[in-house]
Scaffold this motif. Sequence first.
Motif, PDB file in Angstrom:
ATOM      1  N   ASP A 112    -132.856 -14.347  26.467  1.00 64.67           N
ATOM      2  CA  ASP A 112    -132.736 -16.006  26.488  1.00 64.67           C
ATOM      3  C   ASP A 112    -131.228 -16.189  26.896  1.00 64.67           C
ATOM      4  OD1 ASP A 112    -135.216 -16.297  25.721  1.00 64.67           O
ATOM      5  OD2 ASP A 112    -134.628 -16.530  23.882  1.00 64.67           O
ATOM      6  N   SER A 113    -130.078 -15.109  26.742  1.00 62.64           N
ATOM      7  CA  SER A 113    -128.720 -15.452  26.817  1.00 62.64           C
ATOM      8  C   SER A 113    -128.334 -14.469  27.928  1.00 62.64           C
ATOM      9  CB  SER A 113    -128.223 -15.018  25.592  1.00 62.64           C
ATOM     10  OG  SER A 113    -128.271 -13.756  25.228  1.00 62.64           O
ATOM     11  N   ALA A 114    -128.994 -13.750  28.557  1.00 66.13           N
ATOM     12  CA  ALA A 114    -128.400 -12.849  29.700  1.00 66.13           C
ATOM     13  C   ALA A 114    -127.873 -13.693  30.413  1.00 66.13           C
ATOM     14  CB  ALA A 114    -129.614 -11.972  30.136  1.00 66.13           C
ATOM     15  N   ASN A 115    -128.595 -14.638  31.303  1.00 66.46           N
ATOM     16  CA  ASN A 115    -128.100 -15.386  32.169  1.00 66.46           C
ATOM     17  C   ASN A 115    -126.944 -16.287  32.188  1.00 66.46           C
ATOM     18  OD1 ASN A 115    -130.196 -14.251  34.068  1.00 66.46           O
ATOM     19  ND2 ASN A 115    -131.742 -15.625  33.483  1.00 66.46           N
ATOM     20  N   ARG A 116    -126.842 -16.562  30.875  1.00 70.02           N
ATOM     21  CA  ARG A 116    -125.755 -17.554  30.313  1.00 70.02           C
ATOM     22  C   ARG A 116    -124.344 -16.878  30.011  1.00 70.02           C
ATOM     23  NH1 ARG A 116    -128.025 -21.000  25.408  1.00 70.02           N
ATOM     24  NH2 ARG A 116    -125.732 -21.579  25.555  1.00 70.02           N
ATOM     25  N   PHE A 117    -124.511 -15.828  29.782  1.00 69.79           N
ATOM     26  CA  PHE A 117    -123.232 -15.006  29.340  1.00 69.79           C
ATOM     27  C   PHE A 117    -122.998 -13.752  30.053  1.00 69.79           C
ATOM     28  CE2 PHE A 117    -124.920 -17.400  25.774  1.00 69.79           C
ATOM     29  CZ  PHE A 117    -123.904 -18.406  25.311  1.00 69.79           C
ATOM     30  N   GLN A 118    -121.750 -13.373  30.402  1.00 71.85           N
ATOM     31  CA  GLN A 118    -121.526 -12.339  31.138  1.00 71.85           C
ATOM     32  C   GLN A 118    -121.511 -11.084  30.101  1.00 71.85           C
ATOM     33  OE1 GLN A 118    -117.709 -13.129  32.987  1.00 71.85           O
ATOM     34  NE2 GLN A 118    -118.503 -13.851  34.846  1.00 71.85           N
ATOM     35  N   GLY A 119    -121.805  -9.832  30.897  1.00 73.09           N
ATOM     36  CA  GLY A 119    -121.682  -8.727  29.891  1.00 73.09           C
ATOM     37  C   GLY A 119    -122.798  -7.620  30.329  1.00 73.09           C
ATOM     38  N   LEU A 120    -122.677  -6.418  29.903  1.00 69.26           N
ATOM     39  CA  LEU A 120    -123.587  -5.226  30.236  1.00 69.26           C
ATOM     40  C   LEU A 120    -124.362  -4.772  29.246  1.00 69.26           C
ATOM     41  CD1 LEU A 120    -120.968  -2.967  32.681  1.00 69.26           C
ATOM     42  CD2 LEU A 120    -122.898  -4.411  33.497  1.00 69.26           C
ATOM     43  N   GLY A 121    -124.203  -5.345  27.994  1.00 69.34           N
ATOM     44  CA  GLY A 121    -124.847  -4.854  26.735  1.00 69.34           C
ATOM     45  C   GLY A 121    -124.613  -3.418  26.413  1.00 69.34           C
ATOM     46  N   ILE A 122    -123.356  -3.215  26.600  1.00 76.60           N
ATOM     47  CA  ILE A 122    -122.806  -1.900  25.861  1.00 76.60           C
ATOM     48  C   ILE A 122    -121.862  -1.786  24.811  1.00 76.60           C
ATOM     49  CG2 ILE A 122    -123.406  -0.580  28.092  1.00 76.60           C
ATOM     50  CD1 ILE A 122    -120.411  -0.679  28.899  1.00 76.60           C
ATOM     51  N   ASP A 172    -115.737   4.678  27.905  1.00 77.23           N
ATOM     52  CA  ASP A 172    -116.509   5.335  26.518  1.00 77.23           C
ATOM     53  C   ASP A 172    -117.998   5.375  26.592  1.00 77.23           C
ATOM     54  OD1 ASP A 172    -114.071   4.833  25.182  1.00 77.23           O
ATOM     55  OD2 ASP A 172    -114.325   2.888  24.653  1.00 77.23           O
ATOM     56  N   LEU A 173    -118.779   4.710  27.392  1.00 79.79           N
ATOM     57  CA  LEU A 173    -120.234   4.987  27.419  1.00 79.79           C
ATOM     58  C   LEU A 173    -120.178   6.595  28.267  1.00 79.79           C
ATOM     59  CD1 LEU A 173    -123.003   4.010  27.371  1.00 79.79           C
ATOM     60  CD2 LEU A 173    -122.606   2.839  29.542  1.00 79.79           C
ATOM     61  N   SER A 174    -119.393   6.683  29.277  1.00 81.66           N
ATOM     62  CA  SER A 174    -119.361   7.915  29.817  1.00 81.66           C
ATOM     63  C   SER A 174    -119.211   9.046  28.972  1.00 81.66           C
ATOM     64  CB  SER A 174    -118.763   8.039  31.151  1.00 81.66           C
ATOM     65  OG  SER A 174    -118.666   9.185  31.694  1.00 81.66           O
ATOM     66  N   ARG A 175    -118.116   8.726  28.099  1.00 81.50           N
ATOM     67  CA  ARG A 175    -117.839   9.826  27.231  1.00 81.50           C
ATOM     68  C   ARG A 175    -118.688  10.143  26.176  1.00 81.50           C
ATOM     69  NH1 ARG A 175    -112.033   6.796  27.235  1.00 81.50           N
ATOM     70  NH2 ARG A 175    -111.100   7.975  29.063  1.00 81.50           N
ATOM     71  N   ILE A 176    -119.354   9.131  25.504  1.00 81.07           N
ATOM     72  CA  ILE A 176    -120.686   9.252  24.596  1.00 81.07           C
ATOM     73  C   ILE A 176    -121.658   9.916  25.045  1.00 81.07           C
ATOM     74  CG2 ILE A 176    -122.388   7.750  23.220  1.00 81.07           C
ATOM     75  CD1 ILE A 176    -120.202   5.390  22.827  1.00 81.07           C
ATOM     76  N   GLU A 177    -122.152   9.704  26.353  1.00 84.46           N
ATOM     77  CA  GLU A 177    -123.420  10.223  27.034  1.00 84.46           C
ATOM     78  C   GLU A 177    -122.773  11.887  27.361  1.00 84.46           C
ATOM     79  OE1 GLU A 177    -126.095   9.104  27.724  1.00 84.46           O
ATOM     80  OE2 GLU A 177    -125.391   7.239  26.568  1.00 84.46           O
ATOM     81  N   SER A 178    -121.749  12.025  27.438  1.00 85.98           N
ATOM     82  CA  SER A 178    -121.294  13.572  27.885  1.00 85.98           C
ATOM     83  C   SER A 178    -120.759  14.107  26.660  1.00 85.98           C
ATOM     84  CB  SER A 178    -120.349  13.586  28.924  1.00 85.98           C
ATOM     85  OG  SER A 178    -119.016  12.869  28.473  1.00 85.98           O
ATOM     86  N   GLY A 179    -120.844  13.704  25.414  1.00 84.65           N
ATOM     87  CA  GLY A 179    -120.137  14.005  24.120  1.00 84.65           C
ATOM     88  C   GLY A 179    -119.015  14.274  24.123  1.00 84.65           C
ATOM     89  N   LYS A 180    -118.019  13.465  24.867  1.00 84.89           N
ATOM     90  CA  LYS A 180    -116.614  13.688  24.929  1.00 84.89           C
ATOM     91  C   LYS A 180    -115.748  12.495  24.390  1.00 84.89           C
ATOM     92  CE  LYS A 180    -116.955  16.933  28.772  1.00 84.89           C
ATOM     93  NZ  LYS A 180    -116.453  16.894  30.331  1.00 84.89           N
ATOM     94  N   LEU A 181    -116.445  11.581  23.750  1.00 84.15           N
ATOM     95  CA  LEU A 181    -115.934  10.401  23.046  1.00 84.15           C
ATOM     96  C   LEU A 181    -115.017  11.055  21.775  1.00 84.15           C
ATOM     97  CD1 LEU A 181    -115.334   7.374  23.018  1.00 84.15           C
ATOM     98  CD2 LEU A 181    -117.233   7.031  21.241  1.00 84.15           C
ATOM     99  N   LYS A 182    -113.562  10.903  22.246  1.00 84.03           N
ATOM    100  CA  LYS A 182    -112.534  11.687  21.242  1.00 84.03           C
ATOM    101  C   LYS A 182    -112.103  10.559  20.106  1.00 84.03           C
ATOM    102  CE  LYS A 182    -110.936  15.057  24.677  1.00 84.03           C
ATOM    103  NZ  LYS A 182    -109.464  15.307  25.557  1.00 84.03           N
ATOM    104  N   PHE A 183    -111.839  11.384  18.973  1.00 79.03           N
ATOM    105  CA  PHE A 183    -111.472  10.494  17.883  1.00 79.03           C
ATOM    106  C   PHE A 183    -110.232  11.243  17.488  1.00 79.03           C
ATOM    107  CE2 PHE A 183    -114.808   7.553  16.916  1.00 79.03           C
ATOM    108  CZ  PHE A 183    -115.747   8.058  17.641  1.00 79.03           C
ATOM    109  N   ASN A 184    -109.242  10.205  16.990  1.00 76.96           N
ATOM    110  CA  ASN A 184    -107.926  10.858  16.513  1.00 76.96           C
ATOM    111  C   ASN A 184    -108.008  10.369  15.033  1.00 76.96           C
ATOM    112  OD1 ASN A 184    -105.344  11.806  16.024  1.00 76.96           O
ATOM    113  ND2 ASN A 184    -104.281  10.133  16.800  1.00 76.96           N
ATOM    114  N   LYS A 185    -108.500  10.877  14.081  1.00 72.96           N
ATOM    115  CA  LYS A 185    -108.593  10.469  12.805  1.00 72.96           C
ATOM    116  C   LYS A 185    -107.394  10.891  11.904  1.00 72.96           C
ATOM    117  CE  LYS A 185    -113.754  10.334  12.370  1.00 72.96           C
ATOM    118  NZ  LYS A 185    -114.801  10.681  11.519  1.00 72.96           N
ATOM    119  N   LYS A 186    -107.104   9.729  10.851  1.00 71.62           N
ATOM    120  CA  LYS A 186    -105.841  10.133  10.161  1.00 71.62           C
ATOM    121  C   LYS A 186    -106.080   8.925   9.224  1.00 71.62           C
ATOM    122  CE  LYS A 186    -102.620   7.275  12.925  1.00 71.62           C
ATOM    123  NZ  LYS A 186    -101.568   7.270  13.804  1.00 71.62           N
TER     124      LYS A 186
END
Length: 386
Positions: free
Chosen positions: A329-339, A213-227
């Motif tokens: 303060d929490s970066a070392n305690r909890f997993q994740g990339l922050g995206i 999703d991050l890659s699609r946002i950066e490239s302008g290709k995050l698709k939406f199927n709205k209804k």
Amino acid sequence: MILIVDDKPENIFSLKTILELHAFPTDTALGGEEALKKILRQSYALIILDVQMPGMDGFEVAEAISGYSKAKDIPIIFLSAASTDKKFITKGYTSGGVDYITKPVDPDILLLKVKTFYRLYEQNSELNRIQASLRSEIEFRKKAEAGLKEAVKKKDEFISIASHELKTPLTTIKAYLQLLDRSIDETDPTKMYMERALVQVRKLDNLIVDLLDLSRIESGKLKFNKKIFDFEKTLSNAIEMIRQTWPDYRITRKGQAEVQLYGDEMRIEQVLTNYLTNAVKYSPDNKEVHIEISLREGQRLFVRVKDFGIGIPKDYQSHIFHKFYRVEDSANRFQGLGIGLYICFEIIQRHNGNCWLESEPGKGSVFYFSLPVNSSENQQPDLVSL
């Protein structure tokens, strides 16, 4: 340093003595040609130049100096016992001089003018130094920014390629593990290990989905199927998934959810799931999460997810929806990339909504988002990519 140019040694001695008594460093030349040679080799703050000299007179020397790119800005004070006729003085100024003193020299007047021009020289030198420093800094920043753009581009390309390459084998592994899990009897001790393995595979799968999703946002290709869809069903699905994944946590809900929205149902569920997952993740010591739904003036839906976890310091809150941002303060305690929250923000923005939070360290956090209910505000001509 001040350069004194005069063909008579006694005049040079007199001027040199006056200036050095007042802490002005000096250099001397006994003629125009010697002065020009020195000017090519040395930088001077001021030149005191006698007009009547054999060979090159002072006006000729001044004109020659004005042709040197290195020395053309050095102020020149002409010194002469000749007539103070207006035409004579005008010639001095047009030759490049900035002031004129007649002999015999009044030491007080000489010092006053020297101090003025010397101070101007120092100020100008400092301005030139600052200007050069700024130019250097600008060039450095331009090069750094160019390198950083380039680096971000390569990083985004790597994330996109790596995510796609990982997605296919991971999907296969997940499918086989699910088949094995179904074939193992509940009493079999290996059942527990298989379920734990599936939990980790799901975490990795969610991470890869976020990277895609991050890659699609950066490239302008995050698709939406709205209804148009029912929000109640979407909310129930998200809550049920969290309850199954974290059965020890108590998820309570409050408020009406029987509304219709126009948007991408899966993306809105992704936001709900991320909000609830974060509420659980950052509340290791309090296993209760509240989710509240409200309608305001029948036009906007407000979703409020409250936890009683570690909270977020005030200084970090304005950055929490930024890409790759994690609280120190929490970066070392909890997993994740922050995206995750960055993606949520992009999704809600694309649905004409808003995201925000309230938090207090040690007391928990409240994450909000709002969306327009099925109305003309949210039913704009759909763009299939972001």
